[in-house]
Structures are given as structure tokens and as C-alpha cells.
Scaffold this active site. Structure first.
Site, PDB file in Angstrom:
ATOM      1  N   ILE A   4     -32.496  38.379 -11.642  1.00 30.66           N
ATOM      2  CA  ILE A   4     -31.233  38.515 -10.913  1.00 30.66           C
ATOM      3  C   ILE A   4     -30.817  39.985 -10.761  1.00 30.66           C
ATOM      4  O   ILE A   4     -29.869  40.286 -10.040  1.00 30.66           O
ATOM      5  CB  ILE A   4     -30.086  37.715 -11.561  1.00 30.66           C
ATOM      6  CG1 ILE A   4     -29.561  38.393 -12.831  1.00 30.66           C
ATOM      7  CG2 ILE A   4     -30.488  36.281 -11.831  1.00 30.66           C
ATOM      8  CD1 ILE A   4     -28.217  37.869 -13.279  1.00 30.66           C
TER       9      ILE A   4
ATOM     10  N   THR B  61     -35.384  33.609 -14.087  1.00 34.40           N
ATOM     11  CA  THR B  61     -35.997  33.654 -15.410  1.00 34.40           C
ATOM     12  C   THR B  61     -37.288  32.852 -15.426  1.00 34.40           C
ATOM     13  O   THR B  61     -37.355  31.755 -14.861  1.00 34.40           O
ATOM     14  CB  THR B  61     -35.049  33.126 -16.501  1.00 34.40           C
ATOM     15  OG1 THR B  61     -35.773  32.998 -17.742  1.00 34.40           O
ATOM     16  CG2 THR B  61     -34.441  31.777 -16.152  1.00 34.40           C
TER      17      THR B  61
ATOM     18  N   CYS C 101     -16.523  45.242 -39.316  1.00 32.21           N
ATOM     19  CA  CYS C 101     -15.570  44.247 -38.788  1.00 32.21           C
ATOM     20  C   CYS C 101     -16.140  43.441 -37.629  1.00 32.21           C
ATOM     21  O   CYS C 101     -15.559  42.429 -37.221  1.00 32.21           O
ATOM     22  CB  CYS C 101     -14.265  44.923 -38.370  1.00 32.21           C
ATOM     23  SG  CYS C 101     -14.413  46.011 -36.930  1.00 32.21           S
TER      24      CYS C 101
ATOM     25  N   HIS D 244     -30.097  38.791 -25.944  1.00 29.78           N
ATOM     26  CA  HIS D 244     -31.016  39.867 -26.328  1.00 29.78           C
ATOM     27  C   HIS D 244     -30.320  41.204 -26.502  1.00 29.78           C
ATOM     28  O   HIS D 244     -30.973  42.232 -26.646  1.00 29.78           O
ATOM     29  CB  HIS D 244     -32.151  39.975 -25.303  1.00 29.78           C
ATOM     30  CG  HIS D 244     -32.994  38.737 -25.235  1.00 29.78           C
ATOM     31  ND1 HIS D 244     -33.802  38.424 -24.164  1.00 29.78           N
ATOM     32  CD2 HIS D 244     -33.151  37.719 -26.119  1.00 29.78           C
ATOM     33  CE1 HIS D 244     -34.421  37.276 -24.390  1.00 29.78           C
ATOM     34  NE2 HIS D 244     -34.037  36.829 -25.564  1.00 29.78           N
TER      35      HIS D 244
ATOM     36  N   VAL E 259     -30.361  42.780 -20.715  1.00 25.32           N
ATOM     37  CA  VAL E 259     -29.726  43.805 -21.545  1.00 25.32           C
ATOM     38  C   VAL E 259     -29.002  44.854 -20.701  1.00 25.32           C
ATOM     39  O   VAL E 259     -28.525  45.854 -21.229  1.00 25.32           O
ATOM     40  CB  VAL E 259     -30.764  44.509 -22.453  1.00 25.32           C
ATOM     41  CG1 VAL E 259     -31.459  43.499 -23.355  1.00 25.32           C
ATOM     42  CG2 VAL E 259     -31.782  45.303 -21.629  1.00 25.32           C
TER      43      VAL E 259
ATOM     44  N   GLN F 118     -30.321  36.633 -20.747  1.00 31.92           N
ATOM     45  CA  GLN F 118     -31.361  37.275 -21.545  1.00 31.92           C
ATOM     46  C   GLN F 118     -31.452  38.758 -21.192  1.00 31.92           C
ATOM     47  O   GLN F 118     -32.295  39.472 -21.715  1.00 31.92           O
ATOM     48  CB  GLN F 118     -32.709  36.605 -21.256  1.00 31.92           C
ATOM     49  CG  GLN F 118     -32.726  35.109 -21.554  1.00 31.92           C
ATOM     50  CD  GLN F 118     -33.921  34.426 -20.907  1.00 31.92           C
ATOM     51  OE1 GLN F 118     -35.021  34.423 -21.454  1.00 31.92           O
ATOM     52  NE2 GLN F 118     -33.717  33.848 -19.730  1.00 31.92           N
TER      53      GLN F 118
END
Length: 302
Positions: free
Chosen positions: A55, A246, A181, A170, A152, A150
Site C-alpha cells: 500500500i 500484503t 512508563c 512490526h 514501519v 505490518q
């Protein structure tokens, strides 16, 4: 310029099938499939989308297993170099006499090396594609309940999709998180590391000041527990998962759609789950999402 995501990954030889032939539906077949997809989306009560590298190619971010994918080119370059290393002495002598000649194979290889080198640059200049914007629109209209990615590259976040509607399996090159925190910081710059290493910055909460670490997985790193559990839960509740761009070849993410009542695959290459899909669409994801929004009566703002 910081090294790109692909160049930071540890060496790993088991990257699966790469460079499979891309297939396209005929115009008539695509129209009929888009009509069916729109009907399925309208009927869905819990619609989920799973996205992969395909995509983001329209944004100039290379995929991994496509004909011009990062790993496809890596394998081809490696194969060509192995061939050269196996040349007989006489062949090398003959070649040395023709060193000024440009061979088509050499030219092709150089071109692909350039593509690979370009893929190792930063993601900073990439902008959300039509598909990213369409997904954000469907989420805003409450038609789409959840997105699992998936990728990054951070383009879902840049498109306006809220983090609480998104599982980032990922990691993201623009996100660092406090190891004390747990708060995340989505940056305008690539944080520069991979494998949950310290980035050199600290949490801005004066009561915490914990070290910030990158969120990007290396090959052997486990998926982030919260995001993966949420992904499984959303797929378990889903009556329709749309898989966009994908190959579904990286597990356990690849098997997530099978947890839903039904799923649709939109990918130019075959996937291991095509036979289980309720519908398989062979077209560019931007064309599919444009057609879907048109059929749903949801124009994208300029």
C-alpha cells in the site's frame, strides 16, 4: 542521512518467496469484484483491514517481495555476483579485453542496485497514498472498526488514523517509547535505531525521565504483545477482513485474517491464503480503494 530500515535489519536468509509474477484482473472482472466488495463492506458489522508494504509503493516506499522489491533485488544481485565469481580464467581474460563494453545484464544489474540503494534512504519524504487516506476516511465514518499494519513507515498515522484504531505489529521508524512508563512519541524524524535500542532521548514526563527506545522489530524479535493481542481480538470479532498489499507470508501476522468469519485478499501476487479467501482481487490497491469509496458514496477530500 540515517541508514534505511532495510539496511538495519540483521542478516536473515529465510525471507520466503520473492519476485513472483504480478497478475491483473481484467477491467470487467475488477468491476464485478469491486461491486461484490462494496456489498460485503456494507453488510459487515465489524470490518477490519490488514495492510502490508504494497500500500506504500505509490508513495515511493519499495515493497519487499515484488518484482522490484528490496529482497527480490537483493537476491538477484547476490545471484549475479555468484555467477561472476564462478567465471573461468579464460572468460575473465576475454572480458578484460572488452572492459569498455556495456553488457545489457550489467546495465540491468546497475539499475537494480540503484533501486536498492534508493530504498535504503529515509521515509521522511513519503506521504500517505490514496489507500492510506481512504482507510482513514472509512475509519472516520465508523465503517472500518480497526486497522492492523505490518508497515514501519508511519503513513497510517500521518494519514490521520488514530493510534487507538491501529495495531503496529512490526514497529515504526518514527516512533520511540519510554521503557519505564510505556508512553509513545510519534516523531517527524526517523528515530534511527532498530531492535528496541536506546535512542539517546528520555521521556518528557518530569516524574519519569525514562530512556526512550525504538519500536522497530528485528527478525527474531517478538511482536508487541498489546498490539498483537488486540489484533487477534479484532479479527476474532470481525465478519470481514480486507487484506491490502500484503503477501501474507510473514507469520504470525499472515494468519490473522483466517480468524475472521471471512476475508478478502487484494494483492498482485499470489498468497498462501488465496484459496481460503472469500474474494481475491488482482489490482493496484489505490484503484481498489478508489472504486470502493466511489461505490460507498464517500468521496475523498482534496
Amino acid at each position: 542521512m540515517s541508514a534505511g530500515y532495510a539496511s538495519r535489519l540483521s542478516k536473515y536468509d529465510h525471507k520466503g518467496l520473492c519476485g513472483l509474477k504480478e497478475r491483473y484482473d481484467s477491467d470487467r472482472s475488477l468491476k464485478l469484484k469491486l461491486d461484490k466488495l462494496a456489498t460485503m463492506v456494507r453488510a459487515s458489522q465489524h470490518f477490519v483491514v490488514l495492510t502490508g508494504a504494497g500500500i506504500s509503493t505509490a508513495a515511493g516506499v519499495p515493497d519487499f517481495r515484488g518484482p522490484k522489491g528490496i529482497w527480490t533485488i537483493e537476491k538477484k544481485i547476490k545471484k549475479e555476483e555468484q555467477k561472476k565469481n564462478k567465471k573461468r580464467p579464460r572468460e575473465e581474460e576475454t572480458d578484460s579485453k572488452k572492459e569498455d563494453e556495456v553488457h545489457p545484464s550489467d546495465s540491468s544489474l546497475e539499475g537494480e542496485k540503484e533501486i536498492l540503494e534508493a530504498s535504503l534512504s529515509e521515509f521522511d519524504k513519503a506521504k500517505p497514498t490514496l489507500t492510506h487516506l481512504a482507510i482513514a476516511k472509512l475509519s472516520k465514518e465508523s465503517i472500518l472498526k480497526y486497522v492492523i499494519t505490518q508497515n514501519v513507515d508511519g503513513l497510517h498515522r500521518r494519514s490521520g488514523l488514530p493510534r487507538n484504531k491501529l495495531a503496529v505489529l512490526h514497529g515504526c521508524v518514527f516512533t520511540e517509547a519510554c521503557d519505564s512508563c510505556g508512553v509513545e512519541y510519534f516523531r517527524t524524524f526517523d528515530v534511527g535505531t532498530i531492535g528496541f535500542k536506546k535512542t539517546g532521548r528520555t521521556c518528557s514526563d518530569p516524574n519519569c525521565k525514562g530512556d526512550l527506545k525504538d519500536t522497530v522489530l528485528d527478525w527474531e524479535d517478538p511482536l508487541p504483545e498489546d498490539d498483537y493481542e488486540r489484533s487477534m481480538d479484532e479479527c476474532d470479532k470481525s465478519d470481514l477482513v480486507l487484506c491490502l498489499g500484503t503477501s501474507l507470508r510473514i507469520e504470525p501476522a499472515g494468519g490473522l485474517p483466517t480468524r475472521a468469519k471471512q476475508f478478502v485478499v487484494c494483492n498482485l501476487q499470489v498468497t498462501p491464503y488465496d484459496k481460503e479467501a472469500a474474494l481475491v482481487i488482482r489490482a493496484k490497491v489505490d484503484d481498489v480503494m478508489a472504486g470502493l469509496l466511489q461505490r460507498l458514496g464517500l468521496p475523498l477530500e482534496n
